[in-house]
Write an enzyme that holds these catalytic residues in place. Structure first.
Site, PDB file in Angstrom:
ATOM      1  N   ARG A  46       0.799  -1.054   0.226  1.00 36.78           N
ATOM      2  CA  ARG A  46       0.107   0.037   0.035  1.00 36.78           C
ATOM      3  C   ARG A  46       0.827   1.390   0.225  1.00 36.78           C
ATOM      4  NH1 ARG A  46      -2.990  -3.321   3.907  1.00 36.78           N
ATOM      5  NH2 ARG A  46      -2.306  -2.209   5.679  1.00 36.78           N
ATOM      6  N   GLU A 177     -18.938  16.010   1.268  1.00 39.51           N
ATOM      7  CA  GLU A 177     -19.244  15.047   0.445  1.00 39.51           C
ATOM      8  C   GLU A 177     -20.481  14.312   0.528  1.00 39.51           C
ATOM      9  OE1 GLU A 177     -16.296  12.002  -0.490  1.00 39.51           O
ATOM     10  OE2 GLU A 177     -17.563  11.372  -2.062  1.00 39.51           O
ATOM     11  N   LYS A 219     -18.102  18.401  -2.572  1.00 39.59           N
ATOM     12  CA  LYS A 219     -17.925  17.024  -3.278  1.00 39.59           C
ATOM     13  C   LYS A 219     -18.901  16.334  -3.694  1.00 39.59           C
ATOM     14  CE  LYS A 219     -14.842  13.180  -3.543  1.00 39.59           C
ATOM     15  NZ  LYS A 219     -13.350  12.497  -3.228  1.00 39.59           N
TER      16      LYS A 219
HETATM   17  P1  13P Z   1     -14.436   7.719  -6.577  1.00 35.88           P
HETATM   18  O1  13P Z   1     -13.956   9.029  -7.283  1.00 35.88           O
HETATM   19  O2  13P Z   1     -13.887   6.451  -6.974  1.00 35.88           O
HETATM   20  O3  13P Z   1     -15.869   7.955  -6.442  1.00 35.88           O
HETATM   21  O4  13P Z   1     -13.959   8.480  -4.933  1.00 35.88           O
HETATM   22  C1  13P Z   1     -13.799   9.653  -4.586  1.00 35.88           C
HETATM   23  C2  13P Z   1     -13.805   9.576  -3.109  1.00 35.88           C
HETATM   24  O5  13P Z   1     -13.081  10.162  -2.585  1.00 35.88           O
HETATM   25  C3  13P Z   1     -15.121   9.154  -2.669  1.00 35.88           C
HETATM   26  O6  13P Z   1     -15.273   9.303  -1.101  1.00 35.88           O
END
Ligand code: 13P
Length: 339
Positions: A46, A177, A219
């Site tokens: 990782r 988000e 987001k």
């Molecule tokens: P994805 O662009 O793969 O959806 O991931 C963005 C992300 O940080 C989700 O929390």
């Protein structure tokens, strides 16, 4: 930290044609990604994979911020430099995922609420000491038969506001988000309806909690048909519906919006962003904060093999550059084969 300082961090993450690399997969999620390329998810693998991404030459021209997971913010490069320091030295702002995941919402089958508020003030203090300048909290809204419920939306929006206020108190820019998932066979109209309803409540809660909107980054998901929908809307329709939704819900004080990719292919996510940025003046920066759409081609090129280190970096560089062009409204699909 005052609002002006938070605002200037947000601009550093998204200004000048830049976007965000989401590299904050939790241990179970990165294991799933590694399983898909038959690589073992050890701590060293990782670390090495993330180092490959961060060390890509020239990528800082396109990536202004990188979201890290708790394990990664404490790891070093092969040469012994802590990742947050390494990223800052290269001109990329380090950030940290602070939520503890979406858990089943009691009494509401099929719905989730994101946990992680307990002890968050103290954790933010530690992350700030480790170099984090911004944070991320992901709320998840599912579309299905009779869901989302109003209660699920408001429970998640409440948590996002509590989180954002604590971040600003700690001098950290919150990425807010609320992800309406693509899973399901719902239409783009249904996605638009749910996304508008969600963002309305999210901003009402942010304001009620006295969060300074000048010091956050939103987001969101794009407004898009469900993955299993019969007739999926095309790129132009996605771009138009998404902008209509954002203009109706996101206050102009918000400095930047950075989309998640949410299961779109890398090319789709770039094309959609490009179309939106060609649709005229917008009150906010409109950029990307992609996980899979930036990393999938790099992961695939790397396949856990040290011999493919440069190929993985080349794949990330290509996606970062094309998304930066899209974010500036200069992307054309033909660039995929030319690049
Ligand atoms: P994805 O662009 O793969 O959806 O991931 C963005 C992300 O940080 C989700 O929390």
């Amino acid at each position: 930290m005052n609002v002006n300082e938070l605002n200037s961090v947000a601009n550093g993450m998204l200004g000048n044609g830049k976007g965000i690399l989401a590299a904050d997969e939790s241990s179970p999620t990165i294991k799933k990604r590694f399983d898909s390329i038959d690589a073992e998810s050890t701590e060293e693998n990782r670390r090495r994979y993330r180092e490959m991404l961060f060390a890509t030459a020239g990528v800082a021209d396109y990536i202004g911020g990188v979201i890290l997971f708790d394990e990664t913010i404490r790891q070093n490069t092969t040469d012994g430099v802590l990742f947050p320091q390494y990223l800052s030295d290269r001109g990329m702002i380090p950030g940290i995922k602070v939520d503890k995941g979406a858990k089943a919402l009691a009494g509401f089958p099929g719905e989730t609420v994101t946990e992680g508020l307990d002890g968050l003030r103290e954790r933010l203090e530690e992350y700030a000491d480790l170099g984090a300048k911004f944070a991320k909290w992901r709320a998840v809204i599912h579309i299905g038969d009779g869901i989302p419920s109003d209660y699920c939306i408001s429970a998640n929006a409440h948590a996002l506001a509590r989180y954002a206020a604590l971040c600003q108190e700690a001098g950290i820019v919150p990425i807010v988000e609320p992800e309406v998932l693509m899973d399901g066979d719902h239409s783009i109209e249904r996605c638009e309806e749910v996304t508008v309803a969600t963002l309305d409540v999210v901003f009402a809660e942010q304001k009620a909690h006295r969060v300074a909107l000048e010091g956050i980054v939103l987001k969101p998901n794009m407004v898009i048909s469900g993955t299993a929908a019969a007739n999926r809307a095309g790129p132009q329709e996605v771009a138009e519906a998404t902008l209509r939704c954002l203009k109706a819900t996101v206050p102009a004080e918000v400095p930047g919006i950075a989309f998640l990719s949410g299961g779109q292919t890398a090319e789709e996510a770039t094309e959609h962003l490009g179309l939106m940025n060609q649709m005229g003046e917008l009150p906010w920066e409109l950029s990307f904060s992609y996980g899979r759409a930036l990393q999938a081609p790099a992961l695939d090129a790397w396949r856990g093999d040290e011999a493919n280190f440069a190929a993985g970096q080349e794949a990330l560089f290509k996606r970062a550059r094309l998304n930066s062009l899209a974010r500036l409204g200069k992307y054309e699909v033909a660039m995929e084969s030319a690049a």
